[in-house]
Enzyme design. Structure first.
Site, mmCIF file in Angstrom:
data_model
loop_
_atom_site.group_PDB
_atom_site.id
_atom_site.type_symbol
_atom_site.label_atom_id
_atom_site.label_comp_id
_atom_site.label_asym_id
_atom_site.label_seq_id
_atom_site.Cartn_x
_atom_site.Cartn_y
_atom_site.Cartn_z
ATOM 1 N N ASP A 57 0.831 -1.198 0.000
ATOM 2 C CA ASP A 57 0.000 0.000 0.000
ATOM 3 C C ASP A 57 0.866 1.250 0.000
ATOM 4 O O ASP A 57 1.914 1.303 0.661
ATOM 5 C CB ASP A 57 -0.921 0.011 1.217
ATOM 6 C CG ASP A 57 -1.906 -1.147 1.188
ATOM 7 O OD1 ASP A 57 -2.233 -1.592 0.072
ATOM 8 O OD2 ASP A 57 -2.326 -1.606 2.249
ATOM 9 N N GLN A 126 -1.457 -2.915 13.603
ATOM 10 C CA GLN A 126 -2.890 -2.655 13.508
ATOM 11 C C GLN A 126 -3.635 -3.936 13.157
ATOM 12 O O GLN A 126 -3.049 -4.899 12.671
ATOM 13 C CB GLN A 126 -3.190 -1.567 12.475
ATOM 14 C CG GLN A 126 -2.833 -1.894 11.048
ATOM 15 C CD GLN A 126 -3.074 -0.716 10.103
ATOM 16 O OE1 GLN A 126 -3.036 0.446 10.509
ATOM 17 N NE2 GLN A 126 -3.307 -0.996 8.836
ATOM 18 N N ASP A 246 -12.207 8.374 8.132
ATOM 19 C CA ASP A 246 -11.400 8.116 9.330
ATOM 20 C C ASP A 246 -12.262 8.204 10.577
ATOM 21 O O ASP A 246 -13.110 9.096 10.689
ATOM 22 C CB ASP A 246 -10.270 9.140 9.465
ATOM 23 C CG ASP A 246 -9.180 8.968 8.414
ATOM 24 O OD1 ASP A 246 -9.114 7.881 7.797
ATOM 25 O OD2 ASP A 246 -8.406 9.919 8.213
ATOM 26 N N GLU A 259 -6.746 9.819 15.482
ATOM 27 C CA GLU A 259 -7.302 8.889 14.503
ATOM 28 C C GLU A 259 -7.081 7.460 14.983
ATOM 29 O O GLU A 259 -5.951 7.062 15.263
ATOM 30 C CB GLU A 259 -6.628 9.084 13.148
ATOM 31 C CG GLU A 259 -7.112 8.105 12.073
ATOM 32 C CD GLU A 259 -6.251 8.123 10.835
ATOM 33 O OE1 GLU A 259 -5.945 7.037 10.306
ATOM 34 O OE2 GLU A 259 -5.866 9.232 10.395
#
Length: 345
Positions: A57, A126, A246, A259
């Site tokens: 990504d 994450q 977000d 965030e």
């Protein structure tokens, strides 16, 4: 060092042992709730992928990946992942996952270009998740339902944490507020993106900012997004562009918006071609991932990432992500954080 936030009167509520126990409890409990809410099963994630396939990504489109040669592959280059948005979609196809179900993984990444502060580290961990959807699901109402389910899992995890450590008091609101980035700009036209996020997060406590990547009325995007995973150009019934966003919360300890998740409905063939053209990256159409998508060999999907260390940080009321995870920090930051009562692991 100029980006370090120095909270006044900060006090650690948990010692090191309690902190480590709290981290494990939050991670175990939240991922169980996330998988139940979204009907996800765990899959094993890669730490690196081959360069040149279009699988890694690009985040904002400018970050450099950590690369290294592989001796047994003729020194072919591998890249440490930034996140797994495109890899997960390939996995959905490989596992033949049906609509309404998905996968999640423990993602570990290195982001060497990150500007280090209380919230940003070279090391990123994450929960990366992805679910198969139908063509009819590609709308804002569906996106909002998924956001509410994720936020419900966050609230339950906060409740458990406060029950376990009674010195920690809950601060998250019961509901999450939705606003489009265009409306947020209209609300605070003379403010920067960061100032707008702080103001809206402080007002509502928790907010989902919709539409990130496309240009707004002022000619600038709310934030950067690579053109080949989130759909940020599709026109919606509400007249706004974009099917991503977000999750932000107002964090009283740092007195700023934080965030917790970046997520969205993913590009289909049409939005991929449109966004590659807008970004001037049409050459990416020839990459492995993009060819699979354009050939209808990948399912429609929704997905995102939820920061593990960052969620633990806010639920354990820490002032620096380095109190949660082991990383590398500037020596002067380490010393100042120690003096401020927030020692880094």
């Amino acid at each position: 060092m100029s980006k370090l936030i120095r909270p006044a009167h900060y006090e650690q509520l948990l010692d090191m042992k309690q902190t480590e126990q709290g981290i494990k409890q939050i991670k175990d409990f939240f991922q169980m709730n996330l998988s139940t809410e979204l009907r996800l099963r765990r899959v094993t994630a890669p730490l690196f992928v081959l360069k040149g396939l279009g699988i890694n990504d690009d985040l904002n489109g400018v970050e450099r990946a950590v690369t290294f040669p592989i001796k047994d592959l003729g020194d072919a280059k591998a890249e440490v992942v930034h996140s797994l948005a495109k890899w997960k979609r390939l996995t959905l196809a490989e596992y033949n996952v049906e609509p309404g179900y998905g996968v999640y993984a423990d993602m570990n990444a290195i982001r060497a270009d990150e500007e280090l502060d209380n919230l940003h580290s070279l090391y990123v961990d994450q929960w990366d998740w992805e679910a198969v959807i139908t063509r009819e699901d590609r709308n804002l109402d569906f996106l909002k339902r998924v956001v509410r389910r994720i936020y419900a899992a966050i609230l339950r995890t906060e409740y458990l944490t406060c029950e376990t450590y009674t010195q920690i008091k809950p601060f998250l609101p019961r509901d999450i507020h939705f606003i489009h980035s265009e409306d947020l700009l209209a609300l605070y036209p003379d403010k920067s993106v960061k100032e707008r996020e702080d103001l809206i997060a402080k007002k509502y406590g928790a907010v989902f900012v919709i539409g990130i990547g496309g240009k707004l009325a002022n000619g600038e995007p709310h934030d950067g997004r690579a053109p080949d995973y989130d759909d940020w150009t599709t026109e919606t019934d509400e007249g706004h562009r974009g099917l991503n966003g977000d999750i932000l919360i107002w964090y009283p300890i740092l007195e700023r918006a934080v965030e917790l998740s970046s997520m969205g409905i993913r590009v289909d063939k049409e939005s991929l071609l449109r966004q590659l053209k807008l970004a001037g990256q049409e050459e990416r159409e020839q990459l492995y991932f993009h060819q699979k998508l354009l050939a209808d060999e990948l399912p429609l999907s929704i997905g995102g990432g939820i920061g593990q260390s960052r969620l633990c940080m806010v639920l354990l009321h820490k002032a620096h992500v380095g109190e949660i995870q082991a990383s590398i920090w500037p020596e002067e930051m380490v010393k100042e954080c120690e003096a401020l009562g927030m020692p880094l692991i």
